[in-house]
Design a protein around this motif. Structure first.
Motif, PDB file in Angstrom:
ATOM      1  N   ALA A 125       0.834  -1.207   0.000  1.00 14.66           N
ATOM      2  CA  ALA A 125       0.000   0.000   0.000  1.00 14.66           C
ATOM      3  C   ALA A 125       0.866   1.253   0.000  1.00 14.66           C
ATOM      4  O   ALA A 125       0.562   2.222  -0.695  1.00 14.66           O
ATOM      5  N   GLY A 126       1.957   1.229   0.770  1.00 16.31           N
ATOM      6  CA  GLY A 126       2.863   2.377   0.793  1.00 16.31           C
ATOM      7  C   GLY A 126       3.502   2.601  -0.563  1.00 16.31           C
ATOM      8  O   GLY A 126       3.590   3.737  -1.040  1.00 16.31           O
ATOM      9  N   GLN A 127       3.940   1.526  -1.212  1.00 15.81           N
ATOM     10  CA  GLN A 127       4.535   1.650  -2.544  1.00 15.81           C
ATOM     11  C   GLN A 127       3.497   2.115  -3.560  1.00 15.81           C
ATOM     12  O   GLN A 127       3.771   2.963  -4.406  1.00 15.81           O
ATOM     13  N   LEU A 128       2.302   1.561  -3.465  1.00 15.76           N
ATOM     14  CA  LEU A 128       1.227   1.941  -4.385  1.00 15.76           C
ATOM     15  C   LEU A 128       0.853   3.400  -4.195  1.00 15.76           C
ATOM     16  O   LEU A 128       0.619   4.124  -5.164  1.00 15.76           O
ATOM     17  N   LYS A 129       0.843   3.839  -2.943  1.00 14.87           N
ATOM     18  CA  LYS A 129       0.516   5.231  -2.647  1.00 14.87           C
ATOM     19  C   LYS A 129       1.556   6.171  -3.263  1.00 14.87           C
ATOM     20  O   LYS A 129       1.207   7.221  -3.799  1.00 14.87           O
ATOM     21  N   ASN A 130       2.827   5.770  -3.194  1.00 15.95           N
ATOM     22  CA  ASN A 130       3.890   6.590  -3.787  1.00 15.95           C
ATOM     23  C   ASN A 130       3.798   6.586  -5.311  1.00 15.95           C
ATOM     24  O   ASN A 130       4.035   7.605  -5.955  1.00 15.95           O
ATOM     25  N   LEU A 132       1.059   5.921  -7.184  1.00 19.32           N
ATOM     26  CA  LEU A 132      -0.197   6.518  -7.640  1.00 19.32           C
ATOM     27  C   LEU A 132      -0.455   7.861  -6.979  1.00 19.32           C
ATOM     28  O   LEU A 132      -1.592   8.201  -6.708  1.00 19.32           O
ATOM     29  N   ASN A 133       0.552   8.623  -6.758  1.00 19.58           N
ATOM     30  CA  ASN A 133       0.450   9.908  -6.079  1.00 19.58           C
ATOM     31  C   ASN A 133      -0.655  10.755  -6.730  1.00 19.58           C
ATOM     32  O   ASN A 133      -0.467  11.305  -7.812  1.00 19.58           O
ATOM     33  N   VAL A 138      -3.175  14.820 -10.580  1.00 21.24           N
ATOM     34  CA  VAL A 138      -4.046  15.988 -10.801  1.00 21.24           C
ATOM     35  C   VAL A 138      -3.240  17.142 -11.398  1.00 21.24           C
ATOM     36  O   VAL A 138      -3.684  17.792 -12.354  1.00 21.24           O
ATOM     37  N   ILE A 139      -2.055  17.382 -10.863  1.00 21.09           N
ATOM     38  CA  ILE A 139      -1.226  18.474 -11.392  1.00 21.09           C
ATOM     39  C   ILE A 139      -0.876  18.207 -12.847  1.00 21.09           C
ATOM     40  O   ILE A 139      -0.971  19.108 -13.695  1.00 21.09           O
ATOM     41  N   ARG A 140      -0.513  16.977 -13.172  1.00 24.12           N
ATOM     42  CA  ARG A 140      -0.152  16.631 -14.556  1.00 24.12           C
ATOM     43  C   ARG A 140      -1.350  16.817 -15.494  1.00 24.12           C
ATOM     44  O   ARG A 140      -1.233  17.388 -16.569  1.00 24.12           O
ATOM     45  N   GLN A 141      -2.524  16.365 -15.062  1.00 23.38           N
ATOM     46  CA  GLN A 141      -3.716  16.487 -15.907  1.00 23.38           C
ATOM     47  C   GLN A 141      -4.115  17.945 -16.105  1.00 23.38           C
ATOM     48  O   GLN A 141      -4.488  18.344 -17.209  1.00 23.38           O
ATOM     49  N   LEU A 142      -4.039  18.732 -15.037  1.00 24.78           N
ATOM     50  CA  LEU A 142      -4.418  20.140 -15.151  1.00 24.78           C
ATOM     51  C   LEU A 142      -3.372  20.945 -15.918  1.00 24.78           C
ATOM     52  O   LEU A 142      -3.680  22.007 -16.450  1.00 24.78           O
ATOM     53  N   THR A 143      -2.149  20.457 -15.961  1.00 24.09           N
ATOM     54  CA  THR A 143      -1.124  21.116 -16.760  1.00 24.09           C
ATOM     55  C   THR A 143      -1.342  20.804 -18.238  1.00 24.09           C
ATOM     56  O   THR A 143      -1.168  21.673 -19.088  1.00 24.09           O
ATOM     57  N   GLN A 144      -1.758  19.577 -18.525  1.00 20.55           N
ATOM     58  CA  GLN A 144      -2.028  19.199 -19.909  1.00 20.55           C
ATOM     59  C   GLN A 144      -3.278  19.884 -20.439  1.00 20.55           C
ATOM     60  O   GLN A 144      -3.319  20.302 -21.593  1.00 20.55           O
ATOM     61  N   THR A 145      -4.306  19.971 -19.629  1.00 20.38           N
ATOM     62  CA  THR A 145      -5.543  20.658 -20.004  1.00 20.38           C
ATOM     63  C   THR A 145      -5.721  21.814 -19.025  1.00 20.38           C
ATOM     64  O   THR A 145      -6.292  21.645 -17.958  1.00 20.38           O
ATOM     65  N   PRO A 146      -5.212  22.999 -19.368  1.00 19.22           N
ATOM     66  CA  PRO A 146      -5.235  24.119 -18.426  1.00 19.22           C
ATOM     67  C   PRO A 146      -6.653  24.504 -17.989  1.00 19.22           C
ATOM     68  O   PRO A 146      -7.612  24.386 -18.750  1.00 19.22           O
ATOM     69  N   LEU A 147      -6.742  24.949 -16.744  1.00 21.28           N
ATOM     70  CA  LEU A 147      -8.027  25.392 -16.206  1.00 21.28           C
ATOM     71  C   LEU A 147      -8.605  26.550 -17.002  1.00 21.28           C
ATOM     72  O   LEU A 147      -9.815  26.643 -17.186  1.00 21.28           O
ATOM     73  N   SER A 148      -7.729  27.437 -17.460  1.00 27.37           N
ATOM     74  CA  SER A 148      -8.219  28.605 -18.202  1.00 27.37           C
ATOM     75  C   SER A 148      -8.969  28.181 -19.453  1.00 27.37           C
ATOM     76  O   SER A 148      -9.983  28.783 -19.806  1.00 27.37           O
TER      77      SER A 148
END
Length: 185
Positions: A125-130, A132-133, A138-148
């Motif tokens: 679970a600890g490894q999976l948590k690291n 699947l951060n 979320v940061i990567r997805q929002l960077t690819q598709t900007p909020l603006s």
């Protein structure tokens, strides 16, 4: 009073509309895109905290009730291994091992699994948590598709109302100026 003074009304209305149009376009095309990275980082941090609070993975995976649910399947596989596969793979050993011996080995395996299983699951679970951060996802997805770009159409409709309000405010200011000039002149 001169007729040309009445030009104050449309000039003020146009000025109010123009100021609001410039401010709206600046907000939509300049300010909002610059806020994409900080907003993505904040959304990622919030998501990470919420996921950790909501889905306490380590606690749920190492829950003794989960282990008890898995034990019938594990016992079935151990029985299959001891009674069938072990005798197929090592026939000589199969001749010396009887039911009492396999039952004792089965009991030892199951006891060891009950002790080992929670520790292994916590580690996984600890490894999976690291890996699947959620914060980084979320940061990567929002960077690819900007909020603006996501909110641009919604905001554009509201900015039309904002520009029309600028037209109205400019007209009211022009009317106030015209009344003041009337009393002054």
């Amino acid at each position: 009073m001169c007729c040309w003074l009445f030009l104050i009304l449309p000039a003020s209305a146009l000025t109010g509309w123009l100021i609001h149009w410039i401010a709206g376009n600046y907000f939509l095309n300049r300010y909002l895109p610059r806020q994409d990275a900080p907003l993505a980082a904040k959304a990622g941090q919030l998501t990470g905290r919420l996921m950790e609070q909501t889905f306490n993975m380590e606690e749920k995976i190492s829950d003794p009730a989960l282990i008890e649910k898995a034990m019938p399947s594990i016992e079935k596989h151990i029985d299959d291994f001891l009674n069938v596969k072990l005798k197929e793979e090592i026939p000589m050993l199969g001749m010396f091992i009887g039911n009492k011996t396999t039952d004792k080995i089965r009991e030892v395996f199951i006891n060891q699994l009950k002790v080992l299983f929670p520790q292994v699951m916590l580690q996984l679970a600890g490894q999976l948590k690291n890996e699947l951060n959620p914060e980084q996802i979320v940061i990567r997805q929002l960077t690819q598709t900007p909020l603006s770009s996501l909110v641009k159409d919604d905001i554009a409709a509201k900015l039309r109302k904002y520009r029309n309000a600028g037209l109205l405010y400019g007209f009211i200011i022009g009317l106030v100026n015209l009344v003041l000039l009337y009393f002054i002149l």
